[in-house]
Design a protein around this motif. Structure first.
Motif, PDB file in Angstrom:
ATOM      1  N   UNK A   1       0.960  -1.134   0.029  1.00 47.11           N
ATOM      2  CA  UNK A   1      -0.069  -0.024   0.106  1.00 47.11           C
ATOM      3  C   UNK A   1       0.877   1.134   0.116  1.00 47.11           C
ATOM      4  N   UNK A   2       0.381   2.223   0.140  1.00 46.00           N
ATOM      5  CA  UNK A   2       1.182   3.535   0.171  1.00 46.00           C
ATOM      6  C   UNK A   2       1.871   3.144   1.538  1.00 46.00           C
ATOM      7  N   UNK A   3       3.334   4.050   1.419  1.00 47.78           N
ATOM      8  CA  UNK A   3       4.236   3.638   2.630  1.00 47.78           C
ATOM      9  C   UNK A   3       3.396   4.125   4.037  1.00 47.78           C
TER      10      UNK A   3
ATOM     11  N   UNK B   1       0.470   5.998   9.142  1.00 45.35           N
ATOM     12  CA  UNK B   1       0.294   4.663   9.674  1.00 45.35           C
ATOM     13  C   UNK B   1       1.576   3.755   9.891  1.00 45.35           C
ATOM     14  N   UNK B   2       1.910   3.215  10.880  1.00 47.85           N
ATOM     15  CA  UNK B   2       3.232   2.441  11.107  1.00 47.85           C
ATOM     16  C   UNK B   2       2.907   1.200  11.533  1.00 47.85           C
ATOM     17  N   UNK B   3       4.176   0.450  11.468  1.00 43.93           N
ATOM     18  CA  UNK B   3       4.205  -0.993  12.103  1.00 43.93           C
ATOM     19  C   UNK B   3       4.181  -0.826  13.733  1.00 43.93           C
TER      20      UNK B   3
ATOM     21  N   UNK C   1       5.255  -0.011   3.634  1.00 38.18           N
ATOM     22  CA  UNK C   1       3.817  -0.054   4.193  1.00 38.18           C
ATOM     23  C   UNK C   1       3.979  -1.036   5.540  1.00 38.18           C
ATOM     24  N   UNK C   2       3.033  -0.716   6.825  1.00 30.97           N
ATOM     25  CA  UNK C   2       2.678  -1.616   7.276  1.00 30.97           C
ATOM     26  C   UNK C   2       1.791  -2.710   6.778  1.00 30.97           C
ATOM     27  N   UNK C   3       1.760  -4.169   7.483  1.00 33.28           N
ATOM     28  CA  UNK C   3       1.115  -5.090   6.855  1.00 33.28           C
ATOM     29  C   UNK C   3      -0.198  -4.819   6.249  1.00 33.28           C
ATOM     30  N   UNK C   4      -0.182  -5.001   5.132  1.00 40.54           N
ATOM     31  CA  UNK C   4      -1.536  -4.692   4.285  1.00 40.54           C
ATOM     32  C   UNK C   4      -3.103  -5.453   5.042  1.00 40.54           C
ATOM     33  N   UNK C   5      -2.918  -6.598   5.455  1.00 43.19           N
ATOM     34  CA  UNK C   5      -3.791  -7.449   5.926  1.00 43.19           C
ATOM     35  C   UNK C   5      -4.169  -6.982   7.497  1.00 43.19           C
ATOM     36  N   UNK C   6      -2.957  -6.262   8.127  1.00 41.83           N
ATOM     37  CA  UNK C   6      -3.475  -5.792   9.484  1.00 41.83           C
ATOM     38  C   UNK C   6      -3.938  -4.415   9.097  1.00 41.83           C
ATOM     39  N   UNK C   7      -3.817  -3.659   8.174  1.00 37.29           N
ATOM     40  CA  UNK C   7      -4.498  -2.474   8.068  1.00 37.29           C
ATOM     41  C   UNK C   7      -5.931  -2.595   7.744  1.00 37.29           C
TER      42      UNK C   7
ATOM     43  N   UNK D   1       0.334   4.202   5.068  1.00 40.30           N
ATOM     44  CA  UNK D   1      -1.281   3.878   5.270  1.00 40.30           C
ATOM     45  C   UNK D   1      -1.897   3.938   3.994  1.00 40.30           C
ATOM     46  N   UNK D   2      -2.736   3.001   3.888  1.00 39.11           N
ATOM     47  CA  UNK D   2      -3.855   2.970   2.767  1.00 39.11           C
ATOM     48  C   UNK D   2      -5.009   4.206   2.829  1.00 39.11           C
ATOM     49  N   UNK D   3      -5.674   4.662   1.800  1.00 38.03           N
ATOM     50  CA  UNK D   3      -6.709   5.601   2.165  1.00 38.03           C
ATOM     51  C   UNK D   3      -7.938   5.216   3.186  1.00 38.03           C
ATOM     52  N   UNK D   4      -8.300   3.814   3.024  1.00 42.63           N
ATOM     53  CA  UNK D   4      -9.494   3.492   3.830  1.00 42.63           C
ATOM     54  C   UNK D   4      -9.026   3.572   5.342  1.00 42.63           C
ATOM     55  N   UNK D   5      -7.809   3.305   5.424  1.00 42.07           N
ATOM     56  CA  UNK D   5      -7.333   3.192   7.343  1.00 42.07           C
ATOM     57  C   UNK D   5      -7.307   4.787   7.426  1.00 42.07           C
TER      58      UNK D   5
END
Ligand code: PLP
Length: 400
Positions: free
Chosen positions: A65-67, A96-98, A271-277, A69-73
């Motif tokens: 995703x974007x580094x 958004x970070x890890x 980016x932080x883990x996409x699934x976790x986002x 965080x993704x827009x939805x999150x």
């Protein structure tokens, strides 16, 4: 010449992780061990959040995703800040970070130059000073003892600020004490900060939702909107949603700072883990009902632990407003010898003898910058807590 960097020699490994590891080793060796040293809820991640992650995997949402965080999150985070904190942030102001940990280190790395000072009220979460050191700055711990409820006072803050102060790290409710600042207490601190426009506020709101009785959480930029342009409001899903292993933390702040943090993240972890986002979108947008349910259990456990520890000789345990820790003073136990023959000169001696002789693992106050005390995490079952507090009581009664 050493192969390892000079920076590395300035930091130490996390003492909480060291204590937990020692407890795990004793357990593996067959000893009856009760671990009250870890900083994570014993509850499972709620099912609706797990289902959202499974659905994301099935739908193939498994790419970069974007580094930051993704827009939805980012939208869900903006909505959370507006709904719960009366703070208005645009997606461009969100990072958004890890885990919350990465947000903190990104912010410090993005802003600290050699000689820059960071005020850290003590006792503090163990990672703050070492993150400041890793980022090239100077941690300035500021003792806040039991006489002020382990809270920073406006006078102490005023006296600690120098021309080199870059950040105040603020954490309410606190790890390790559970102390939470009321609106009035925080307002008085913000009045000091208004007089020092060069000082920025890094507020760690990780335990926002874990508050008990009638305590009302508040955050600096909400209490004093004039501080909004120099505040980084950090939070995460780890504690409130029992998602420590999913590794998602986030912050809202000024665009320039958020962009600088993105630059670091884009060159380190991306980016932080996409699934976790996707799981975090559900955590923030979905039902919040289980927070109140979990808090009933946490409050019951807090009251149990405070009451039992206060019955132990030499221990004085204040009742905190939130988080899942208590921070009893153990000064009355020092200078004595345990049944196992260990002289207890420091709170570290106390913790080591307690673990060796009773199997109860807690963390010594020196690790958090304020002695003599221990941190007890009550994020475990009532039965384990009763057993642990009984063992602590017997240990204290056996001191000579
Ligand atoms: C006060 C505080 N801030 C930040 C963190 C880090 O949170 P995360 O697990 O999301 O990195 C912790 C975790 O123990 C914490 O106690």
């Amino acid at each position: 010449m050493s192969f390892l960097s000079d920076t590395l020699s300035r930091v130490k490994p996390s003492p909480t992780i060291a204590m937990t590891t020692k407890a795990q080793e004793l357990k593996a060796a067959g000893k009856s061990v009760i671990g009250l040293s870890a900083g994570e809820p014993d509850f499972d991640t709620p099912d609706n959040i797990k289902e959202a992650a499974i659905a994301a995997i099935r739908a193939g949402k498994t790419k970069y995703t974007a580094p930051d965080g993704m827009p939805e999150l980012k939208q869900a985070i903006c909505a959370k800040f507006a709904r719960e904190n009366s703070l208005s942030y645009e997606p461009a102001q969100i990072s958004v970070g890890t885990g919350g940990k990465q947000i903190l280190i990104n912010a410090l790395m993005a802003t600290l130059n050699p000689g820059d000072e960071v005020i850290i009220p003590a006792p503090f979460w163990v990672s703050y000073p070492d993150m400041v050191l890793l980022s090239g700055g100077e941690p300035k711990p500021l003792p806040c003892g039991p006489e002020t409820g382990y809270k920073l006072t406006p006078e102490a803050l005023e006296a600690a600020i120098t021309p080199k102060t870059k950040w105040l790290i603020f954490n309410s409710p606190s790890n390790p004490t559970g102390a939470g600042y009321t609106w009035d207490e925080l307002k008085k601190l913000t009045e000091v900060l208004l007089r020092h426009p060069h000082v920025w506020i890094l507020t760690d709101d990780m335990y926002e939702h874990l508050v008990y009785d009638d305590f009302k959480f508040c955050t600096p930029a909400e209490v004093e909107p004039a501080l909004y342009p120099r505040t980084l409001t950090m939070n995460g899903v780890s504690k409130a949603y029992a998602m420590t292993g999913w590794r998602i933390g986030y912050a809202g702040g000024p665009v320039e700072l958020i962009s600088a943090m993105r630059k670091i993240q884009s060159q380190t972890t991306s980016n932080p883990c996409t699934i976790s986002q996707w799981a975090s979108v559900e955590a923030l947008n979905g039902t919040q009902d289980f927070i109140a349910t979990n808090n009933i259990a946490f409050k019951r456990r807090r009251d149990l632990v405070v009451s039992m520890l206060n019955q132990a000789e030499g221990i004085d345990c204040p009742t905190p407003e939130g988080a899942f820790y208590v921070y009893p003073q153990i000064g009355g136990c020092l200078g004595k010898t345990s049944k196992g023959g260990k002289l207890l000169s420091t709170d570290e001696d106390f913790c080591n003898a307690l673990l060796d002789e009773t199997g109860v693992a807690v963390v010594f106050g020196a690790a958090f910058g304020l002695s003599p005390a221990v941190r007890v995490s009550y994020a475990t079952s009532d039965e384990a807590l009763k057993d642990a507090c009984t063992r602590i009581g017997e240990f204290c009664a056996g001191l000579r």
